[in-house]
Design a protein around this motif. Structure first.
Motif, PDB file in Angstrom:
ATOM      1  N   ILE A  47       0.850  -1.192   0.000  1.00 52.89           N
ATOM      2  CA  ILE A  47       0.000   0.000   0.000  1.00 52.89           C
ATOM      3  C   ILE A  47       0.887   1.245   0.000  1.00 52.89           C
ATOM      4  O   ILE A  47       1.718   1.435   0.877  1.00 52.89           O
ATOM      5  N   GLY A  48       0.689   2.078  -1.006  1.00 47.36           N
ATOM      6  CA  GLY A  48       1.411   3.337  -1.091  1.00 47.36           C
ATOM      7  C   GLY A  48       0.518   4.495  -0.670  1.00 47.36           C
ATOM      8  O   GLY A  48      -0.684   4.322  -0.448  1.00 47.36           O
ATOM      9  N   PHE A  49       1.106   5.669  -0.565  1.00 49.42           N
ATOM     10  CA  PHE A  49       0.346   6.846  -0.157  1.00 49.42           C
ATOM     11  C   PHE A  49       0.507   7.956  -1.182  1.00 49.42           C
ATOM     12  O   PHE A  49       1.599   8.196  -1.695  1.00 49.42           O
ATOM     13  N   ILE A  50      -0.605   8.605  -1.487  1.00 49.49           N
ATOM     14  CA  ILE A  50      -0.623   9.748  -2.392  1.00 49.49           C
ATOM     15  C   ILE A  50      -1.320  10.888  -1.650  1.00 49.49           C
ATOM     16  O   ILE A  50      -2.486  10.761  -1.273  1.00 49.49           O
ATOM     17  N   PRO A  54      -4.164   6.507   1.360  1.00 48.58           N
ATOM     18  CA  PRO A  54      -3.757   5.252   0.734  1.00 48.58           C
ATOM     19  C   PRO A  54      -4.062   5.316  -0.766  1.00 48.58           C
ATOM     20  O   PRO A  54      -5.053   5.933  -1.184  1.00 48.58           O
ATOM     21  N   ASP A  55      -3.222   4.678  -1.570  1.00 50.11           N
ATOM     22  CA  ASP A  55      -3.371   4.795  -3.024  1.00 50.11           C
ATOM     23  C   ASP A  55      -4.731   4.337  -3.523  1.00 50.11           C
ATOM     24  O   ASP A  55      -5.306   4.939  -4.420  1.00 50.11           O
ATOM     25  N   TRP A  56      -5.306   3.298  -2.911  1.00 55.01           N
ATOM     26  CA  TRP A  56      -6.596   2.817  -3.382  1.00 55.01           C
ATOM     27  C   TRP A  56      -7.719   3.803  -3.045  1.00 55.01           C
ATOM     28  O   TRP A  56      -8.699   3.910  -3.789  1.00 55.01           O
ATOM     29  N   PHE A  58      -7.197   7.162  -2.897  1.00 52.91           N
ATOM     30  CA  PHE A  58      -6.991   8.277  -3.817  1.00 52.91           C
ATOM     31  C   PHE A  58      -7.559   7.962  -5.196  1.00 52.91           C
ATOM     32  O   PHE A  58      -8.336   8.740  -5.757  1.00 52.91           O
ATOM     33  N   TRP A  59      -7.174   6.808  -5.763  1.00 48.49           N
ATOM     34  CA  TRP A  59      -7.611   6.472  -7.122  1.00 48.49           C
ATOM     35  C   TRP A  59      -9.026   5.906  -7.168  1.00 48.49           C
ATOM     36  O   TRP A  59      -9.686   5.973  -8.207  1.00 48.49           O
TER      37      TRP A  59
END
Length: 103
Positions: A47-50, A54-56, A58-59
């Motif tokens: 899991i990344g961060f934007i 969390p990336d999921w 955000f997108w």
């Protein structure tokens, strides 16, 4: 005997309702599908961060909301049209201006 042609206001409202429902349904399917696919059953290490999300998220949530906001602006200022309501609408507007509306 043929049926009368539909009112232009009805045709315009139906067309606008179809566009709104298509935008809403596509946002729903994308959001639920993306969040389910990338939000569940993932190792924490992946899991990344934007921007702190969390990336999921955000997108899957923020990006579709931004797109829907832009589409709403296009819909309100570019797609919707004012329709002439005819004599009844004009008479009611004139009556309201003179204070002769009975309620």
């Amino acid at each position: 005997m043929s049926s009368p042609a539909p009112d232009p206001v009805f045709k315009s409202a139906r067309r606008e309702a179809i566009v709104v429902l298509l935008i809403w349904a596509s946002a729903l399917v994308y959001t639920i599908g993306f969040c389910y696919q990338f939000g569940y059953h993932r190792p924490v290490e992946q899991i990344g961060f934007i921007l702190g999300f969390p990336d999921w998220v955000f997108w899957g949530i923020l990006a579709p909301w931004a797109v829907c906001t832009l589409l709403s602006g296009w819909f309100a200022f570019g797609f919707m049209r004012d329709e002439d309501l005819g004599a009844d609408g004009q008479a009611e507007d004139a009556a309201e201006e003179t204070g002769e509306v009975q309620r």
